[in-house]
Design a protein around this motif. Structure first.
Motif, short mmCIF file in Angstrom:
data_model
loop_
_atom_site.label_atom_id
_atom_site.label_comp_id
_atom_site.label_asym_id
_atom_site.label_seq_id
_atom_site.Cartn_x
_atom_site.Cartn_y
_atom_site.Cartn_z
N ARG A 184 0.92 -1.24 0.12
CA ARG A 184 0.47 0.34 0.12
C ARG A 184 0.85 1.36 0.27
NH1 ARG A 184 -5.11 -1.06 0.31
NH2 ARG A 184 -5.37 -2.95 1.30
N GLY A 185 0.55 2.06 -0.40
CA GLY A 185 0.84 3.37 -0.78
C GLY A 185 0.86 5.09 -1.65
N PRO A 186 1.16 5.80 -2.20
CA PRO A 186 2.77 5.78 -2.07
C PRO A 186 2.72 6.55 -0.21
CG PRO A 186 1.73 7.57 -3.16
CD PRO A 186 0.48 6.46 -2.86
N VAL A 187 1.96 6.92 0.58
CA VAL A 187 2.55 7.54 1.28
C VAL A 187 2.25 6.74 2.76
CG1 VAL A 187 1.39 9.90 0.92
CG2 VAL A 187 -0.16 8.85 2.02
N GLU A 188 2.45 7.02 3.73
CA GLU A 188 2.81 6.35 4.93
C GLU A 188 1.05 5.90 5.48
OE1 GLU A 188 3.84 8.14 8.71
OE2 GLU A 188 2.32 9.80 8.00
N ASN A 189 0.91 4.66 5.61
CA ASN A 189 -0.33 3.68 6.05
C ASN A 189 -0.63 2.90 7.31
OD1 ASN A 189 -0.58 1.28 4.33
ND2 ASN A 189 0.72 3.38 2.95
N TYR A 190 -1.23 2.73 8.47
CA TYR A 190 -1.56 1.98 9.34
C TYR A 190 -2.30 1.46 9.42
CZ TYR A 190 2.53 4.85 10.94
OH TYR A 190 3.89 5.26 11.17
N ALA A 191 -2.38 0.01 10.20
CA ALA A 191 -3.68 -0.75 9.79
C ALA A 191 -5.03 0.04 10.60
CB ALA A 191 -3.21 -1.84 11.28
N ASP A 192 -5.25 0.76 10.97
CA ASP A 192 -6.62 1.70 10.49
C ASP A 192 -6.31 2.89 10.07
OD1 ASP A 192 -5.13 2.91 12.38
OD2 ASP A 192 -6.01 2.88 14.12
N ARG A 193 -5.88 3.28 9.07
CA ARG A 193 -5.67 4.13 8.27
C ARG A 193 -4.78 3.35 6.79
NH1 ARG A 193 -7.56 6.02 12.45
NH2 ARG A 193 -6.76 7.81 14.07
N LYS A 194 -4.99 2.43 6.57
CA LYS A 194 -4.76 2.20 5.21
C LYS A 194 -5.73 1.75 3.77
CE LYS A 194 -4.58 -2.74 5.73
NZ LYS A 194 -4.63 -3.67 6.58
N HIS A 195 -6.54 2.17 4.18
CA HIS A 195 -7.82 2.28 3.33
C HIS A 195 -7.73 2.59 1.67
CE1 HIS A 195 -9.09 -1.95 4.87
NE2 HIS A 195 -9.06 -1.40 6.05
N SER A 196 -6.91 4.43 2.41
CA SER A 196 -7.14 5.04 1.64
C SER A 196 -5.88 4.58 0.79
CB SER A 196 -7.33 6.51 1.67
OG SER A 196 -6.33 6.08 2.22
N GLN A 197 -5.54 4.13 0.90
CA GLN A 197 -3.75 4.17 -0.17
C GLN A 197 -3.72 2.22 -0.75
OE1 GLN A 197 -1.64 6.45 -0.91
NE2 GLN A 197 -3.39 7.40 1.45
N LEU A 198 -3.96 2.58 -1.81
CA LEU A 198 -3.89 1.38 -3.53
C LEU A 198 -2.77 0.73 -3.35
CD1 LEU A 198 -6.04 3.15 -6.19
CD2 LEU A 198 -6.43 2.18 -4.03
N LEU A 199 -3.13 -0.66 -3.35
CA LEU A 199 -1.96 -1.74 -3.61
C LEU A 199 -1.60 -1.31 -4.49
CD1 LEU A 199 -3.20 -5.28 -2.32
CD2 LEU A 199 -1.44 -3.68 -0.99
#
Length: 163
Positions: A22-37
């Motif tokens: 997931r990226g390109p910006v930082e993402n965490y378990a509860d903040r990752k769904h806005s970042q695409l694989l």
């Protein structure tokens, strides 16, 4: 626990990153769904966000493979469980980013870069929390926590040469 994994200190010359996650910006378990694989190429310097109070930053979630390179050589990390690793890579040591009880830094420019790159490979990493703004101690929701129990981390670390 905040995380379950390991840290690898690498020579500074390994500044280039390419990964599938997931990226390109930082993402965490509860903040990752806005970042695409996807496949992303970045540098170690791009992983650090200069928050007003220095803290952990740059984590990438659901990483299936990660390459850390210098010129035409590097290492590749492969997720053995197909669940996705959580990886961060900074020019700073984690303990220097945590103000803790004794540290006095309050701004990013007060932190010296480590003489190594700090590559952290986690099988689990807690969410950031922050569900509300009035209870700082609430932490992450239960499904985004890392319980202190039997955990496992499995990945393959292999050298490679770029063609």
């Amino acid at each position: 626990m905040f995380r379950f994994g390991m840290r690898l200190k690498m020579p500074k010359k390994f500044q280039n990153i390419k990964y599938y996650g997931r990226g390109p910006v930082e993402n965490y378990a509860d903040r990752k769904h806005s970042q695409l694989l996807g496949v992303y190429s970045q540098t170690v310097s791009q992983q650090f966000h200069p928050y007003v109070r220095p803290q952990e930053s740059g984590l990438k979630s659901d990483v299936r493979w990660w390459q850390q390179t210098a010129e035409n050589t590097g290492i590749e990390i492969l997720d053995n469980n197909a669940k996705g690793l959580q990886i961060s890579c900074l020019n700073y040591a984690v303990e220097d980013l945590d103000e803790g009880d004794s540290k006095k830094q309050r701004h990013p420019e007060q932190i010296a870069e480590d003489k190594y790159i700090n590559l952290i490979i986690d099988s689990k990493h807690a969410g950031l929390g922050g569900v509300n703004t009035w209870d700082r101690d609430a932490g992450a929701l239960p499904q985004y926590r890392v319980p202190a129990q039997q955990n496992a981390l499995s990945f393959t670390l292999q050298p490679f040469r770029k063609q």
